[in-house]
Design a protein around this motif. Structure first.
Motif, PDB file in Angstrom:
ATOM      1  N   ASN A 155     -33.924 -43.244 -48.738  1.00 30.23           N
ATOM      2  CA  ASN A 155     -33.994 -41.904 -48.941  1.00 30.23           C
ATOM      3  C   ASN A 155     -33.999 -41.086 -50.211  1.00 30.23           C
ATOM      4  O   ASN A 155     -33.441 -40.004 -50.335  1.00 30.23           O
ATOM      5  CB  ASN A 155     -33.151 -41.066 -47.621  1.00 30.23           C
ATOM      6  CG  ASN A 155     -33.600 -41.521 -46.320  1.00 30.23           C
ATOM      7  OD1 ASN A 155     -34.894 -41.837 -46.071  1.00 30.23           O
ATOM      8  ND2 ASN A 155     -32.807 -41.469 -45.544  1.00 30.23           N
ATOM      9  N   GLU A 156     -34.100 -42.004 -51.257  1.00 26.95           N
ATOM     10  CA  GLU A 156     -34.171 -41.431 -52.605  1.00 26.95           C
ATOM     11  C   GLU A 156     -32.807 -41.249 -53.095  1.00 26.95           C
ATOM     12  O   GLU A 156     -32.663 -40.668 -53.986  1.00 26.95           O
ATOM     13  CB  GLU A 156     -35.110 -40.130 -52.810  1.00 26.95           C
ATOM     14  CG  GLU A 156     -36.656 -40.540 -52.649  1.00 26.95           C
ATOM     15  CD  GLU A 156     -37.557 -39.492 -52.897  1.00 26.95           C
ATOM     16  OE1 GLU A 156     -37.042 -38.593 -53.629  1.00 26.95           O
ATOM     17  OE2 GLU A 156     -38.466 -39.473 -52.284  1.00 26.95           O
ATOM     18  N   LYS A 157     -31.729 -41.738 -52.491  1.00 26.88           N
ATOM     19  CA  LYS A 157     -30.541 -41.832 -53.011  1.00 26.88           C
ATOM     20  C   LYS A 157     -29.767 -43.207 -53.252  1.00 26.88           C
ATOM     21  O   LYS A 157     -30.198 -44.063 -52.280  1.00 26.88           O
ATOM     22  CB  LYS A 157     -29.557 -41.234 -51.713  1.00 26.88           C
ATOM     23  CG  LYS A 157     -29.896 -39.671 -51.432  1.00 26.88           C
ATOM     24  CD  LYS A 157     -28.719 -38.867 -50.725  1.00 26.88           C
ATOM     25  CE  LYS A 157     -29.066 -37.684 -50.309  1.00 26.88           C
ATOM     26  NZ  LYS A 157     -29.429 -36.757 -51.241  1.00 26.88           N
ATOM     27  N   ALA A 158     -28.977 -43.414 -54.047  1.00 24.08           N
ATOM     28  CA  ALA A 158     -28.621 -44.805 -54.675  1.00 24.08           C
ATOM     29  C   ALA A 158     -27.287 -45.077 -53.830  1.00 24.08           C
ATOM     30  O   ALA A 158     -26.268 -44.171 -53.651  1.00 24.08           O
ATOM     31  CB  ALA A 158     -28.489 -44.633 -56.098  1.00 24.08           C
ATOM     32  N   PHE A 159     -27.086 -46.366 -53.300  1.00 21.42           N
ATOM     33  CA  PHE A 159     -25.809 -46.818 -52.521  1.00 21.42           C
ATOM     34  C   PHE A 159     -25.234 -48.188 -53.191  1.00 21.42           C
ATOM     35  O   PHE A 159     -26.465 -48.714 -53.928  1.00 21.42           O
ATOM     36  CB  PHE A 159     -26.091 -46.777 -51.366  1.00 21.42           C
ATOM     37  CG  PHE A 159     -26.599 -45.442 -50.628  1.00 21.42           C
ATOM     38  CD1 PHE A 159     -25.313 -44.632 -50.159  1.00 21.42           C
ATOM     39  CD2 PHE A 159     -27.706 -45.067 -50.318  1.00 21.42           C
ATOM     40  CE1 PHE A 159     -25.432 -43.347 -49.671  1.00 21.42           C
ATOM     41  CE2 PHE A 159     -27.943 -43.659 -49.857  1.00 21.42           C
ATOM     42  CZ  PHE A 159     -26.814 -42.812 -49.326  1.00 21.42           C
ATOM     43  N   LEU A 160     -24.434 -48.683 -52.845  1.00 22.06           N
ATOM     44  CA  LEU A 160     -24.119 -49.940 -53.142  1.00 22.06           C
ATOM     45  C   LEU A 160     -23.696 -50.798 -52.160  1.00 22.06           C
ATOM     46  O   LEU A 160     -22.960 -50.285 -51.042  1.00 22.06           O
ATOM     47  CB  LEU A 160     -22.650 -49.687 -54.103  1.00 22.06           C
ATOM     48  CG  LEU A 160     -22.103 -50.890 -54.838  1.00 22.06           C
ATOM     49  CD1 LEU A 160     -22.689 -51.394 -56.033  1.00 22.06           C
ATOM     50  CD2 LEU A 160     -20.564 -50.710 -54.820  1.00 22.06           C
ATOM     51  N   ILE A 161     -24.067 -52.001 -52.106  1.00 22.72           N
ATOM     52  CA  ILE A 161     -23.583 -53.123 -51.124  1.00 22.72           C
ATOM     53  C   ILE A 161     -22.553 -53.762 -51.978  1.00 22.72           C
ATOM     54  O   ILE A 161     -22.795 -54.558 -52.911  1.00 22.72           O
ATOM     55  CB  ILE A 161     -24.683 -54.255 -50.832  1.00 22.72           C
ATOM     56  CG1 ILE A 161     -25.987 -53.284 -50.217  1.00 22.72           C
ATOM     57  CG2 ILE A 161     -24.146 -55.135 -49.845  1.00 22.72           C
ATOM     58  CD1 ILE A 161     -27.124 -54.103 -49.862  1.00 22.72           C
ATOM     59  N   ASP A 162     -21.276 -53.690 -51.674  1.00 26.39           N
ATOM     60  CA  ASP A 162     -20.330 -54.266 -52.333  1.00 26.39           C
ATOM     61  C   ASP A 162     -20.174 -55.639 -52.549  1.00 26.39           C
ATOM     62  O   ASP A 162     -20.868 -56.354 -51.650  1.00 26.39           O
ATOM     63  CB  ASP A 162     -18.807 -53.504 -52.083  1.00 26.39           C
ATOM     64  CG  ASP A 162     -18.090 -54.159 -50.978  1.00 26.39           C
ATOM     65  OD1 ASP A 162     -18.576 -55.179 -50.169  1.00 26.39           O
ATOM     66  OD2 ASP A 162     -16.809 -53.984 -51.059  1.00 26.39           O
ATOM     67  N   ALA A 163     -19.541 -56.317 -53.551  1.00 30.38           N
ATOM     68  CA  ALA A 163     -19.457 -57.776 -53.826  1.00 30.38           C
ATOM     69  C   ALA A 163     -18.821 -58.612 -52.584  1.00 30.38           C
ATOM     70  O   ALA A 163     -19.316 -59.678 -52.453  1.00 30.38           O
ATOM     71  CB  ALA A 163     -18.801 -58.167 -55.081  1.00 30.38           C
ATOM     72  N   GLY A 164     -17.968 -57.834 -52.031  1.00 26.52           N
ATOM     73  CA  GLY A 164     -17.414 -58.547 -50.781  1.00 26.52           C
ATOM     74  C   GLY A 164     -18.283 -58.976 -49.750  1.00 26.52           C
ATOM     75  O   GLY A 164     -18.434 -59.918 -48.995  1.00 26.52           O
TER      76      GLY A 164
END
Length: 176
Positions: A155-164
């Protein structure tokens, strides 16, 4: 250095019905050709084209998990530079660097963009950055080069999938 960090990042183009469906980045998880990408870049019966060190490599979707937004692509390549998935700490307000690759007609170009971890709410990690579209799936690192995770856009927002979470997904595949 940026060169060291970017050596385990690849540009990905996904084709469906002979048309470009999506493009972004992937992170190399094994020297024998396993690459993680956001599942949101995948398509059923897609053709996966990976740009690595000025070579074009074909890939095949071997695993995906829409709930975690993760997918694994397998290539026939050997001796790929592998990303370190060591768990590292991060917090709201921390500066980060998004490192990706962009495939153009003649070569693969490294691209980077600064950002900030906006908030951490359990497994939901929002980034304060407006990334270029080709950076979806890019590696997110601290300024010392240690990996924090992988960028995805929703939805045009940036997120992170963490390394763990990436490591857990990869380990599940290896054990299966």
């Amino acid at each position: 250095t940026l060169a060291d960090t970017s050596s385990s990042v690849v540009a990905i183009q996904v084709f469906s019905d002979n048309k470009l469906f999506s493009q972004g980045n992937g992170i190399v998880l094994s020297a024998d050709g396993l690459i993680v990408i956001p599942a949101s870049l995948t398509v059923s019966k897609g053709i996966y084209q990976i740009a690595y060190n000025d070579k074009i490599i074909k890939g095949k979707l071997v695993r995906f998990d829409l709930a975690r937004n993760l997918a694994l692509i397998k290539t026939e390549s050997r001796d790929l530079d592998v990303s370190d998935l060591s768990q590292d700490t991060y917090q709201s307000g921390q500066d980060i660097l998004i490192v990706g690759k962009m495939a153009n007609l003649s070569s693969v170009v490294t691209a980077s963009q600064k950002g900030i971890i906006s908030y951490v709410d359990g497994s939901k990690i929002a980034l304060d950055v407006n990334p270029a579209g080709y950076l979806r799936g890019a590696k997110v690192v601290k300024f010392d080069g240690s990996m924090v995770g992988m960028l995805y856009v929703k939805n045009e927002k940036a997120f992170l999938i963490d390394a763990g979470a990436i490591k857990e997904f990869f380990d599940e595949y290896i054990k299966s």
